[in-house]
Design an enzyme around this catalytic site. Sequence first.
Site, mmCIF file in Angstrom:
data_model
loop_
_atom_site.group_PDB
_atom_site.id
_atom_site.type_symbol
_atom_site.label_atom_id
_atom_site.label_comp_id
_atom_site.label_asym_id
_atom_site.label_seq_id
_atom_site.Cartn_x
_atom_site.Cartn_y
_atom_site.Cartn_z
ATOM 1 N N GLU A 1 0.784 -1.352 -0.065
ATOM 2 C CA GLU A 1 0.010 0.007 -0.082
ATOM 3 C C GLU A 1 0.741 1.268 -0.153
ATOM 4 O OE1 GLU A 1 -2.201 1.856 -1.427
ATOM 5 O OE2 GLU A 1 -4.008 0.691 -0.315
ATOM 6 N N ASP B 1 -7.119 -0.276 -3.537
ATOM 7 C CA ASP B 1 -8.119 0.607 -3.738
ATOM 8 C C ASP B 1 -9.060 0.810 -4.938
ATOM 9 O OD1 ASP B 1 -6.339 1.396 -5.686
ATOM 10 O OD2 ASP B 1 -5.780 3.405 -4.797
HETATM 11 O O1 AHR Z 1 0.625 0.497 -3.510
HETATM 12 C C1 AHR Z 1 0.306 0.949 -4.808
HETATM 13 C C2 AHR Z 1 -1.208 0.907 -4.971
HETATM 14 O O2 AHR Z 1 -1.666 2.406 -4.406
HETATM 15 C C3 AHR Z 1 -2.242 0.393 -4.218
HETATM 16 O O3 AHR Z 1 -2.518 -0.931 -4.618
HETATM 17 C C4 AHR Z 1 -3.441 0.894 -4.307
HETATM 18 O O4 AHR Z 1 -4.280 0.837 -3.300
HETATM 19 C C5 AHR Z 1 -2.858 2.469 -4.081
HETATM 20 O O5 AHR Z 1 -3.576 3.225 -5.332
#
Ligand code: AHR
Length: 495
Positions: A216, A293
């Site tokens: 994340e 997300d």
């Molecule tokens: O960490 C990269 C990405 O960043 C994740 O998968 C996403 O949740 C966010 O946009």
Amino acid sequence: MGLCVAHSEIVKQRPCDIYAAASTPCVAAHSTVRSLYAKYSGALYQVKRASDNATENIGLLSDGYANAATQDAFCAKTTCIITKIYDQSAEHNDLAISPGGYYKGPGPNGSDLGAAADALPVTAGGHQVYGVSISPGMGYRNNRTSGIAVKGKPEGMYMVSSGTHFNSGCCFDYGNAETSGTDTGAGHMDTVNVSRDLSWPTCHNGSGPGVHADLENGIFHWNQRSCNPAANVGGGPRPFISAWLKNNGQTRFALKWGDAQSGGLNTIYSGALPSGYAPMRQEGAIILGIGGDNSHASAGSFFEGVMTTGFPTDSADNAIQSNIVAVGYGAPTGLSGTLTPGSEISLQATTSCCTGDYVRNENGTAVIAPITSSSPEQDKGDSTWIVRRGLADNSCVSFESRNNPGDFLRHLNLALHVQQFDGTSLSRSDATFCPQLGKDGKGNSFRSVNDPTKYIRHYYGKLYVASDGDSTNPWDTTALWTDDVSFIVSPPWSP
Ligand code: AHR
């Protein structure tokens, strides 16, 4: 889904048996290809067909591989998408098409799309089965799981993916993510990622992807926000790779990759978690092919994947890598030189200029080029085609690249390309050709199913769909047309 009488006797140890014996049992086990426990006897996945929205579960043959014939029969004369990938573990953490998240998908009510069920035909365990081919907009998720690590608990995971089908879009992930579908901050995800990480473009010096951890707010190659060259899947093409992540949740994590067709594992990194990520704060949802997300710009292939509770041992990982290699992902089908589905072929030009030339993939463009027994393996594989039932018409054929599973020969603006099949009806038709006797009396000619006056033709080294005159396009010239549209179908160059 019935248990075949001999099933448990025939199927030997599978990955989740190995992890169970090493005291890190699977809490999720997903595959459209095979059972991940010797004793699993349920369905692997569910498909839904377009004609009447009916669904069907796809189960197992007696040796623990997918019974793809059920899918072929159920989806005949229509198209199907994969709607669920069942969890084979006792936790029942099934994956369904993602409902969407912070980023809405292109499907109904902001959901993502399901993968076309027939987009990724491959050989495994000597059978023709199907993988999951993710194009941007597609993805799977389960936000209400059981048994998955949360709040700094240890876990491990791997997926069998592809080293030839990937992109740089966020985020081709498999593993642990937010239950809300939104970005809740550092350490709220713990997923293995296969992609070309565009944050560090010069990091990728070969043609393959990298294997990373999406924790994340960061795709990590190691514990720094920088390039780790060891993350690169080198020495390609590698149509099938295994990608591994394990995390003790408190202080350290490890990344590895392997060629799923041969050899052992390469350690990318084993050490401290990145600053700000220790301890981890996993939430326990499971995602496939998307970011936490619901970012859905990624492409990739998925054949099998598991998640454990506990930090797996290296020896268990190594034993599972051997188990994966023993599957024979992408192994020769045993059929060759004919236009029967499953057969591996080469397509040799018959025009007198060019009888040493074969149809091959050259970085996504279809060309004819000389190939001999002493050509490099890459060139031999790039000129080897697996005959598939026509994607738009079962009585015709499609040609899948040997080196790039899921990539098919298709026409686009009248030129022939080798492209990932994304399940759209246009890409189905553009990749379907109906064989006839060769127009010059040799071999075969291949009529385009959606442009029926046109046939696959080579013209000055490139391939087109071309008609016999009747157009201003230079490749439609009648001169040498019958020769240029005729190809000898022979056994392939690659073993
Ligand atoms: O960490 C990269 C990405 O960043 C994740 O998968 C996403 O949740 C966010 O946009």
